[in-house]
Design an enzyme around this catalytic site. Sequence first.
Site, PDB file in Angstrom:
ATOM      1  N   HIS A  63      -4.214   9.602   1.724  1.00 16.46           N
ATOM      2  CA  HIS A  63      -4.089   9.623   2.783  1.00 16.46           C
ATOM      3  C   HIS A  63      -3.026   8.419   3.150  1.00 16.46           C
ATOM      4  O   HIS A  63      -1.965   7.598   3.118  1.00 16.46           O
ATOM      5  CB  HIS A  63      -5.467   9.119   3.691  1.00 16.46           C
ATOM      6  CG  HIS A  63      -5.960  10.147   3.685  1.00 16.46           C
ATOM      7  ND1 HIS A  63      -7.694  10.100   3.590  1.00 16.46           N
ATOM      8  CD2 HIS A  63      -6.161  11.748   2.248  1.00 16.46           C
ATOM      9  CE1 HIS A  63      -8.304  11.399   2.793  1.00 16.46           C
ATOM     10  NE2 HIS A  63      -7.416  12.349   2.628  1.00 16.46           N
ATOM     11  N   GLU A  65      -3.752   4.978   4.978  1.00 21.17           N
ATOM     12  CA  GLU A  65      -3.776   3.827   4.367  1.00 21.17           C
ATOM     13  C   GLU A  65      -3.441   3.592   3.341  1.00 21.17           C
ATOM     14  O   GLU A  65      -2.664   2.895   2.741  1.00 21.17           O
ATOM     15  CB  GLU A  65      -4.708   3.784   4.843  1.00 21.17           C
ATOM     16  CG  GLU A  65      -5.921   4.217   5.568  1.00 21.17           C
ATOM     17  CD  GLU A  65      -6.719   5.959   6.702  1.00 21.17           C
ATOM     18  OE1 GLU A  65      -6.456   5.679   7.574  1.00 21.17           O
ATOM     19  OE2 GLU A  65      -5.395   5.870   5.434  1.00 21.17           O
ATOM     20  N   CYS A  90     -11.332   7.399   5.763  1.00 18.29           N
ATOM     21  CA  CYS A  90     -12.407   8.225   6.042  1.00 18.29           C
ATOM     22  C   CYS A  90     -13.240   7.213   5.120  1.00 18.29           C
ATOM     23  O   CYS A  90     -13.084   6.127   4.463  1.00 18.29           O
ATOM     24  CB  CYS A  90     -11.835   9.104   5.010  1.00 18.29           C
ATOM     25  SG  CYS A  90     -10.780   8.669   3.530  1.00 18.29           S
ATOM     26  N   CYS A  99     -10.931   5.723   2.586  1.00 17.43           N
ATOM     27  CA  CYS A  99      -9.149   4.522   2.417  1.00 17.43           C
ATOM     28  C   CYS A  99     -10.291   3.390   3.217  1.00 17.43           C
ATOM     29  O   CYS A  99      -9.860   2.454   3.365  1.00 17.43           O
ATOM     30  CB  CYS A  99      -8.634   5.518   3.972  1.00 17.43           C
ATOM     31  SG  CYS A  99      -7.578   6.623   3.214  1.00 17.43           S
TER      32      CYS A  99
END
Length: 160
Positions: A63, A65, A90, A99
Amino acid sequence: MDTSAAGPPAFSDAELERFMALALEESHHALPGCLPNPPVGCVIVRHGIVVASGFTGAPGMPHAEAAALRALPVSGAADDLTLFVTLEPCAFFGRTPSCAQAIVSSGIRSVFVGTLDPDLRNDGAGIEIMRRAGVDVRVGVLEGPVRAFISQYLSSGQKA
């Protein structure tokens, strides 16, 4: 801008908006490869300078991040870094790790989020994970423009 070690750096409203706008620009690079996941962008700032950035990859890939954290230069502590991300990190482990937990583990102590993720697996849970770990988290920077872009990709149920 205050970059003292006594807490998270202080940013002017203009600086907050500038860095979130850069994260929003990153989110555009996620399309179309990130689908069905939402296109998220992230920048990491040290002393007013962007030192890393990332966007959500294809399903099962990092993702935004995680991509930005991987792009960080190895040198230096993380407590003087500030992370700007368009969508709430998330909270859950799916095809990729949480994350929110990755941010906590990184040592970053200051996070600005454009908007909350209405996905039932998040919906504030990512924010709570970071806050419980002592991360200063603020939500709503450039929320209007972020939501205008990302809302069509969000779901209140589980993502595929």
